[in-house]
Design an enzyme around this catalytic site. Structure first.
Site, PDB file in Angstrom:
ATOM      1  N   LYS A 150      -8.745  -1.283   1.057  1.00 58.68           N
ATOM      2  CA  LYS A 150      -9.785  -1.774   1.965  1.00 58.68           C
ATOM      3  C   LYS A 150     -10.573  -2.843   1.235  1.00 58.68           C
ATOM      4  O   LYS A 150     -11.086  -2.608   0.140  1.00 58.68           O
ATOM      5  CB  LYS A 150     -10.739  -0.653   2.418  1.00 58.68           C
ATOM      6  CG  LYS A 150     -10.251   0.130   3.608  1.00 58.68           C
ATOM      7  CD  LYS A 150     -10.149  -0.753   4.822  1.00 58.68           C
ATOM      8  CE  LYS A 150      -9.446  -0.054   5.966  1.00 58.68           C
ATOM      9  NZ  LYS A 150      -9.183  -0.993   7.079  1.00 58.68           N
TER      10      LYS A 150
ATOM     11  N   GLU B 104       0.812  -1.226   0.000  1.00 56.31           N
ATOM     12  CA  GLU B 104       0.000   0.000   0.000  1.00 56.31           C
ATOM     13  C   GLU B 104       0.841   1.269   0.000  1.00 56.31           C
ATOM     14  O   GLU B 104       1.700   1.458   0.855  1.00 56.31           O
ATOM     15  CB  GLU B 104      -0.930   0.011   1.224  1.00 56.31           C
ATOM     16  CG  GLU B 104      -1.882   1.199   1.248  1.00 56.31           C
ATOM     17  CD  GLU B 104      -2.976   1.080   2.287  1.00 56.31           C
ATOM     18  OE1 GLU B 104      -3.796   2.008   2.388  1.00 56.31           O
ATOM     19  OE2 GLU B 104      -3.036   0.044   2.999  1.00 56.31           O
TER      20      GLU B 104
END
Length: 473
Positions: free
Chosen positions: A293, A277
């Protein structure tokens, strides 16, 4: 003096044999060794890798030194201007290191956690005047030596050349040293309460399963009461260190490659990360964030993985979880970006990694000219994908429900270039080696319809790549 009149860095093209994998062990024993590693290279996210050691300056801070440290980071570019060389990888010298998740208390009033046995720095950066960089698409590498901290052109060039030659000598000969052992091994009885994980001998958690399920249930209660929309809850896994951290990193990058991976020896410990990420990237004042997410485990069977991927894309729960964080980040970026420049360029795209699949969104904007590193951190740190929404209340609940300090986990590792460029990851899928222990928290976002057992299982799905490395499976 304007950027146009600044002396250019001293640049040496590396021989093809000097790949990051070959050079990394040859720098063993050098202070503040740092590898920002695209261990899963591609032409969009994992194109570049950077390796550095022996910085000209170290900026490290506990709670009382944070203001001075952030001021120093913010003034580096003003004090030492550097022209960007076109055609070379984007980090061409500057500060690189980590911000701890627990730096959040410098920006907001958030309660302390019950246990902080390792008491690691809130931030640690080296100011690297020499950077080894690689472009994996071009399959080329360079040594870039800036001459920092000299400001006189002649002296800067002389220092840049001298430092480049010294680094090349280390590459050719090796430092001859090994990674240092921890200065103090923390006895098990000084740790926060730990609970065995029967499926993984030697691995312990700061939560027994029932307590983690109860913490998820409490989080859902807060959501139904209107306190929050979402909170990221993690359990800390921990075990006795079994090898040097650099050897562990080489194993991890092989078993669980990731585009925002990294290794950093900051003296008091080491960060070993396989992060997928990106938190923040800034180039020419264009800013990008890529929150993750939504997660599904990968089976290794293409048809089943495709089914699970489709199910993840169609999941209303996971999509709503992602959209909540996108909205939070849009608001955060709007505080520091030019009016109407913030936009979502990709929403809930599917990305696959070694052991999991994720939903990933992309938010971009244009940074205002008056914004510096402190302003950027104040507006955005820590990332919303690992806190929840609203962010401050979510961080309060994390402090209440998680027994141990997160430390570097859920903070950021990356660089701040002399030319103003920035690239920071979010430190998930990360092992922190310190005090004779390996700690590797894993967590997930809790929303109104979260099932406690499924959320608990998801943390273990995310831990798989780390477990394969630490248990040598």
């Amino acid at each position: 003096m304007s950027n146009a009149t600044q002396p250019a860095p001293y640049v040496v093209r590396l021989e093809k044999k000097w790949t990051p994998e070959v050079v990394f062990p040859r720098l063993a024993g050098s202070a503040q060794r740092l590898w920002l590693d695209s261990a899963r290279p591609d032409d969009s996210l994992g194109r570049y890798s950077f390796l550095m050691a022996d910085p000209a300056e170290v900026i490290q801070a506990g709670p009382q030194q944070v203001d001075a440290a952030l001021t120093r980071l913010a003034t580096l570019q003003k004090d030492f201007k550097l022209p960007t060389i076109a055609g070379l990888p984007p980090f061409q010298g500057g500060a690189a290191g980590y911000f701890s998740y627990d730096l959040n208390r410098h920006f907001e009033v958030v309660p302390e956690t019950r246990f902080n046995e390792f008491n690691l720095p809130l931030l640690s950066f080296g100011v690297y005047d020499v950077v080894l960089s690689w472009d994996h698409v071009q399959e080329e590498g360079w040594l870039i030596s800036t001459g920092y901290p000299e400001t006189d052109a002649t002296q800067r060039h002389a220092r840049a050349k001298q430092r480049a030659e010294a680094m090349l000598q280390v590459i050719h000969e090796g430092s001859g040293s090994c990674e240092a052992s921890p200065t103090r091994v923390i006895p098990a009885e000084e740790l926060a309460p730990c609970f065995a994980c029967p499926e993984y001998p030697g691995v312990m958690s700061n939560f027994p399963q029932d307590d983690y399920l109860a913490a998820v249930g409490k989080s859902v209660e807060y959501i139904h009461a209107g306190d929050i929309f979402q909170v990221n809850l993690s359990q800390r896994l921990i075990m006795v260190a079994r090898s040097a951290a650099d050897a562990l990193y080489l194993k991890l990058r092989q078993k669980n490659p990731a585009p925002f991976a990294g290794y950093y020896d900051f003296g008091m410990g080491q960060i070993v990360s396989a992060s997928p990420e990106r938190f923040i990237q800034v180039r020419d004042r264009k800013i990008e964030s890529r929150p993750i997410k939504g997660t599904r485990r990968r089976s290794g069977r293409p048809q089943l993985d495709m089914y699970w991927g489709d199910e993840l894309v169609r999941s209303e729960k996971d999509r709503s979880e992602n959209v909540m964080i996108v909205d939070l980040l849009r608001n955060d970026l709007a505080r520091i970006c030019e009016d109407a420049s913030v936009e979502v360029t990709s929403l809930c795209g599917l990305e696959s990694y070694q052991t999991v699949q994720h939903l990933v969104s992309i938010i971009v904007g244009r940074l205002r000219q008056d914004v510096d590193v402190r302003d950027l951190l104040q507006a955005t740190f820590p990332g919303g994908s690992i806190t929840g929404a609203p962010k401050i209340r979510a961080m309060e609940i994390i402090s209440e429900l998680e027994p141990t300090a997160r430390g570097p986990y859920c903070g950021s590792l990356g660089y701040i270039g002399f030319d103003g460029s920035i690239d920071w990851n979010i430190l998930i899928r990360t092992i922190v080696a310190a005090g004779g222990w390996w700690q590797f928290p894993v967590g997930g976002g809790i929303v109104a319809d979260s099932d406690p057992l499924r959320e608990y299982e998801e943390t273990w799905d995310k831990a798989l790549g780390l477990l394969h490395a630490v248990l040598d499976e």
